[in-house]
Design an enzyme around this catalytic site. Structure first.
Site, PDB file in Angstrom:
ATOM      1  N   ARG A  46      52.336  38.709  44.871  1.00 46.61           N
ATOM      2  CA  ARG A  46      52.250  39.988  45.598  1.00 46.61           C
ATOM      3  C   ARG A  46      51.557  41.079  44.783  1.00 46.61           C
ATOM      4  NH1 ARG A  46      57.916  40.264  49.049  1.00 46.61           N
ATOM      5  NH2 ARG A  46      57.033  39.208  50.849  1.00 46.61           N
ATOM      6  N   GLY A 355      59.122  39.044  58.536  1.00 47.81           N
ATOM      7  CA  GLY A 355      59.544  39.874  59.664  1.00 47.81           C
ATOM      8  C   GLY A 355      58.375  40.654  60.255  1.00 47.81           C
TER       9      GLY A 355
END
Ligand code: ADP
Ligand code: MG
Length: 380
Positions: A46, A355
């Site tokens: 990330r 999500g």
């Protein structure tokens, strides 16, 4: 169609950034463990994923201040969730870039407190959102800065939006969605939304047992959500009426009532637990994936962390890697499974948001995107 990526400002829309201080919301919520010398990062994916945006800004003379959350410290400083290890790694990858302390150390982040937004934007001349994994949350650092600062989405967020809205709006057919994992109630909304766009839906993981139960199969002690059976029944009816195929397992691997490894059909005996799709199902699901032209995959086919129950997820991952279709994988555990099998480079797009990717597919928009579209420098 609520969202189009075209109306959201991109880095070029910030104008000249030389000498300006740019606040960049990144998703540095990296996996960590406790090493001999303290907390350490186990995967810096990330951080590396934010480098194209950071470098775009720094090579044009901007000074960059990154801000991220890490873990769930619930509004107060928790040493375990300090940004320090991330700061050290960032200093190696992008020297001279600042990083604020964990945003969630302040209760104002999650409550979207205007006073916290004021402190965040103080001294900044522009804002860039590159935190796709958090773009579905209306938190202070996501929706606050674009109210006052010229703003843009970074390269990572831009690519996520292009790919996922592309799937929603103009997929090549046959479009197949493969869903698994454990969070069934979170994912039924996206099933509903996908029924309108996909040609086939493939359901594995713990999710499949609620569907199997809705068809009247006994499922033993497998994980399932009794209050979702009715919804699954309705989705099966809707799919049948609309001509969408829903593929469910025909066999299941798991343990019997005495805990021994076993393969079952779709009717599980009392006390049995299903932890993976069976070999026949894995082959059938793979065929569906091989014949597709677009594939979206979210959620492992089984409890792949246990090697006894990894075969279904591995077979499916191999099909997703091998098919000629355009392939998109979303979800933290699904991405981890791909990486574990060494197949992450063989899919077209691995989404950094679980999500967020489901919500963007389901609704076509996210709070973070909506905020950017209203920024002072946004056109129209
Ligand atoms: P993602 O992070 O990719 O969105 P989820 O978080 O929804 O996926 O689900 C991943 C988890 O689901 C994994 O930890 C896996 O062990 C679990 N899981 C998958 N199938 C089963 C099953 N049949 N029974 C219990 N857990 C399962
Ligand atoms: Mg997960």
């Amino acid at each position: 169609m609520p969202a189009t990526s075209g109306a959201i400002p991109v880095l070029e829309d910030l104008g000249d950034v030389a000498g300006r201080r740019v606040l960049v919301r990144t998703d540095f919520n990296v996996p960590m463990d406790d090493g001999p010398g303290g907390r350490r990062i186990t995967d810096d994916f990330r951080i590396r994923a934010a480098l194209p945006t950071i470098e775009w800004l720094t090579t044009r003379g901007a000074s960059v201040v990154c801000a991220s959350h890490l873990g769930r410290p619930k509004g107060e400083p928790v040493p375990k969730y300090s940004m320090e290890p991330v700061r050290a790694r960032l200093a190696e990858l992008a020297p001279g870039v600042e990083l604020l302390e964990n945003l969630r150390f302040d209760p104002g982040e999650e409550s979207c407190d205007p006073a916290f937004v004021d402190r965040l934007v103080a001294g900044a001349d522009a804002y860039v959102d590159d935190a796709f994994g958090a773009a579905h949350r209306a938190h202070a650092s996501i929706v606050g800065p674009p109210r006052t600062l010229p703003s843009a989405m970074g390269r990572l967020l831009q690519r996520e939006v292009e790919v996922l809205l592309g799937l929603r709006e103009s997929p090549k057919h046959p479009f197949v969605a493969v869903l698994g994992g454990s969070k069934i109630s979170d994912k039924l909304g996206v099933v509903e939304a996908l029924l309108g766009v996909v040609d086939a839906l493939v359901v594995g993981g713990a999710m499949c047992f609620t569907f199997l139960a809705a068809q009247g199969n006994p499922i033993g002690d497998s994980l399932f959500e009794p209050d979702q059976v009715e919804t699954c029944r309705r989705l099966l009816e809707r799919a049948a009426a609309g001509g969408t195929a829903i593929h469910l397992p025909e066999d299941v691997n798991g343990v019997d009532a005495r805990g021994g490894y076993a393969t079952f059909g779709t009717r599980l005996p009392d006390g049995a637990k299903g932890f993976d799709i069976g070999p026949g199902t894995a082959a059938a699901f793979s065929d569906v994936v091989m014949d597709a032209r677009t594939v979206f995959w979210n959620g492992p086919m089984g409890m792949f962390e246990d090697p006894r129950f990894a075969a279904g997820t591995r077979t499916l991952a191999e099909a997703v890697a091998a098919t000629k279709a355009f392939t998109v994988v979303g979800g933290g555990d699904s991405a981890a499974a791909l990486a574990q099998f060494g197949l992450a480079d063989d899919v077209d797009h691995v989404s950094t948001g679980g999500g967020a990717s489901l919500e963007l597919l389901e609704l076509g928009d996210l709070p973070g995107l909506e905020a950017l579209r209203k920024a002072p420098n946004a056109r129209g």
